[in-house]
Write a protein that holds these residues in place. Structure first.
Motif, PDB file in Angstrom:
ATOM      1  N   ILE A 126      -6.841   4.872  -1.024  1.00 48.63           N
ATOM      2  CA  ILE A 126      -6.017   3.755  -0.562  1.00 48.63           C
ATOM      3  C   ILE A 126      -6.432   3.306   0.841  1.00 48.63           C
ATOM      4  CG2 ILE A 126      -3.661   3.077   0.056  1.00 48.63           C
ATOM      5  CD1 ILE A 126      -2.684   4.823  -2.211  1.00 48.63           C
ATOM      6  N   SER A 135      -9.344   1.100   0.353  1.00 48.44           N
ATOM      7  CA  SER A 135      -8.931  -0.195  -0.209  1.00 48.44           C
ATOM      8  C   SER A 135      -8.275  -1.079   0.853  1.00 48.44           C
ATOM      9  CB  SER A 135      -7.954   0.018  -1.370  1.00 48.44           C
ATOM     10  OG  SER A 135      -8.538   0.786  -2.393  1.00 48.44           O
ATOM     11  N   ILE A 162       1.769   1.624  -3.631  1.00 45.11           N
ATOM     12  CA  ILE A 162       0.612   2.157  -4.362  1.00 45.11           C
ATOM     13  C   ILE A 162       0.505   3.661  -4.141  1.00 45.11           C
ATOM     14  CG2 ILE A 162      -1.912   2.175  -4.492  1.00 45.11           C
ATOM     15  CD1 ILE A 162      -1.858  -0.803  -3.776  1.00 45.11           C
ATOM     16  N   TYR A 163       0.636   4.074  -2.886  1.00 45.70           N
ATOM     17  CA  TYR A 163       0.501   5.496  -2.564  1.00 45.70           C
ATOM     18  C   TYR A 163       1.559   6.331  -3.277  1.00 45.70           C
ATOM     19  CZ  TYR A 163       0.395   9.816   0.094  1.00 45.70           C
ATOM     20  OH  TYR A 163       0.324  11.144   0.432  1.00 45.70           O
ATOM     21  N   ASN A 211      -3.675  -0.337  -7.155  1.00 49.20           N
ATOM     22  CA  ASN A 211      -4.895  -0.313  -6.367  1.00 49.20           C
ATOM     23  C   ASN A 211      -6.010  -1.152  -6.981  1.00 49.20           C
ATOM     24  OD1 ASN A 211      -6.089   0.813  -3.934  1.00 49.20           O
ATOM     25  ND2 ASN A 211      -7.473   1.915  -5.295  1.00 49.20           N
ATOM     26  N   TRP A 212      -6.193  -1.040  -8.299  1.00 48.31           N
ATOM     27  CA  TRP A 212      -7.273  -1.775  -8.943  1.00 48.31           C
ATOM     28  C   TRP A 212      -7.064  -3.284  -8.821  1.00 48.31           C
ATOM     29  CZ3 TRP A 212     -12.051  -1.682 -10.125  1.00 48.31           C
ATOM     30  CH2 TRP A 212     -12.590  -2.554 -11.062  1.00 48.31           C
ATOM     31  N   PHE A 272       0.818  -1.215   0.000  1.00 43.43           N
ATOM     32  CA  PHE A 272       0.000   0.000   0.000  1.00 43.43           C
ATOM     33  C   PHE A 272       0.855   1.270   0.000  1.00 43.43           C
ATOM     34  CE2 PHE A 272      -3.321  -2.963   1.509  1.00 43.43           C
ATOM     35  CZ  PHE A 272      -4.280  -2.668   0.561  1.00 43.43           C
ATOM     36  N   TYR A 307       0.954   6.305  -7.202  1.00 44.99           N
ATOM     37  CA  TYR A 307      -0.242   7.049  -7.601  1.00 44.99           C
ATOM     38  C   TYR A 307      -0.096   8.546  -7.338  1.00 44.99           C
ATOM     39  CZ  TYR A 307      -3.077   2.930  -8.662  1.00 44.99           C
ATOM     40  OH  TYR A 307      -3.580   1.802  -9.234  1.00 44.99           O
TER      41      TYR A 307
END
Length: 305
Positions: free
Chosen positions: A158, A161, A99-100, A178-179, A96, A103
């Motif tokens: 996030i 999620s 991802i952060y 994320n997806w 995560f 993104y």
């Protein structure tokens, strides 16, 4: 007894498609990452060291290079370790965080490019009011907002999620997305879809729309001007326009990859396309600005000596 991956980890399954080329890929990516870091650092150094470049346009360029360093550092070290590893497990928290970073890097690029479009719009369409509208305080405020606004919005998606109950741990990608995590959910994702749509509109479509609007206005102003005026505008706007187009194309490729499941039809193409938006803009931006803006090119030679 069947072995099970501990639920605290995600398994990045796409690395299996490049296992035969991993040493070549590792060497190439080390060189690529070294170039990204050195080129963007050099551009930042040139802009910060020379007072002649302490102008809004160049400060925004430095901000774009800083964001490239941020995004590349959030991706490459982990990716390089995974290239050499036999097992590609990543802990939930690390996934995560990745991802952060990725993104926010992508959204930051768009917000910075929209701020740069505003700067060019004022410079071309309202030149007499430029230094009244684009003050040092304005530059600082716009720069801070370009980073904070995406950071808060991406964090909200996030966080949602991360609360999902998941029925699997396999992510069909070479980094966390994320997806791909959401698709593993055992529960309804309607709320996250709505939140994601809001974030997409505010961090992607609004900046894109504003950049297009700004360049339409710039085009209309240039239409009636002399060839010399058009040449000067093209010299300062072309690098920004190239960066904008590259970001749009690479971002679209990543979105298409996530939605159309290309990894099932052509895994190698899926790997290449998934790398584009974290590799091409950080590589291309310093080249585009260093080669096309004479002020940066001139001072770069001084720093290099």
């Amino acid at each position: 007894m069947e072995n099970r991956t501990p639920p605290f980890y995600f398994n990045l399954t796409m690395f299996v498609n490049i296992r035969h080329y991993r040493l070549v890929a590792f060497t190439f990516c080390v060189l690529l990452y070294s170039f990204i870091v050195s080129a963007n650092l050099l551009l930042i150094l040139v802009i910060t060291q020379h007072r002649a470049l302490h102008q809004p346009m160049y400060m925004f360029i430095a901000l774009l290079s800083l964001n490239s360093l941020y995004g590349s550092t959030g991706f490459f070290p982990r990716f390089l370790m995974d290239l050499l590893a036999d097992v590609h497990l990543i802990p939930y928290p690390a996934c995560f965080i990745q991802i952060y970073v990725i993104y926010t890097y992508s959204c930051n690029d768009l917000t910075i490019l929209s701020v740069m479009a505003y700067d060019r719009y004022v410079a071309v369409c309202h030149p007499l009011h430029y230094y009244r509208k684009i003050t040092p305080k304005t530059v600082v405020v716009l720069s801070v907002l370009a980073w904070i606004f995406p950071a808060l919005l991406v964090a909200s998606v996030i966080s949602a999620s991360a609360q999902l109950s998941l029925c699997g741990n396999e992510i069909q990608k070479i980094f966390c997305a994320n997806w791909n995590v959401i698709k593993l959910s055992c529960v309804s994702i309607d709320v996250i879809n709505i939140l994601g749509m809001i974030v997409t509109i505010t961090t992607i479509f609004f900046p894109l729309s504003y950049v297009v609007y700004s360049y339409l206005r710039i085009f209309l102003v240039c239409w009636k001007q002399t060839a010399e005026f058009k040449g000067k505008v093209l010299q300062t706007c072309l690098p920004h326009l190239v960066s904008f187009i590259v970001h749009c194309v690479t971002g679209f490729c990543d979105i298409a990859l996530s939605r159309f499941q290309l990894e099932e039809k052509n895994p190698l193409a899926a790997v290449i396309l998934s790398l584009e938006f974290v590799v091409i803009p950080p590589v291309l931006n310093p080249l585009v600005y260093a080669l096309n803006l004479p002020d940066i090119r001139r001072h770069k030679h001084k720093v290099s000596k």
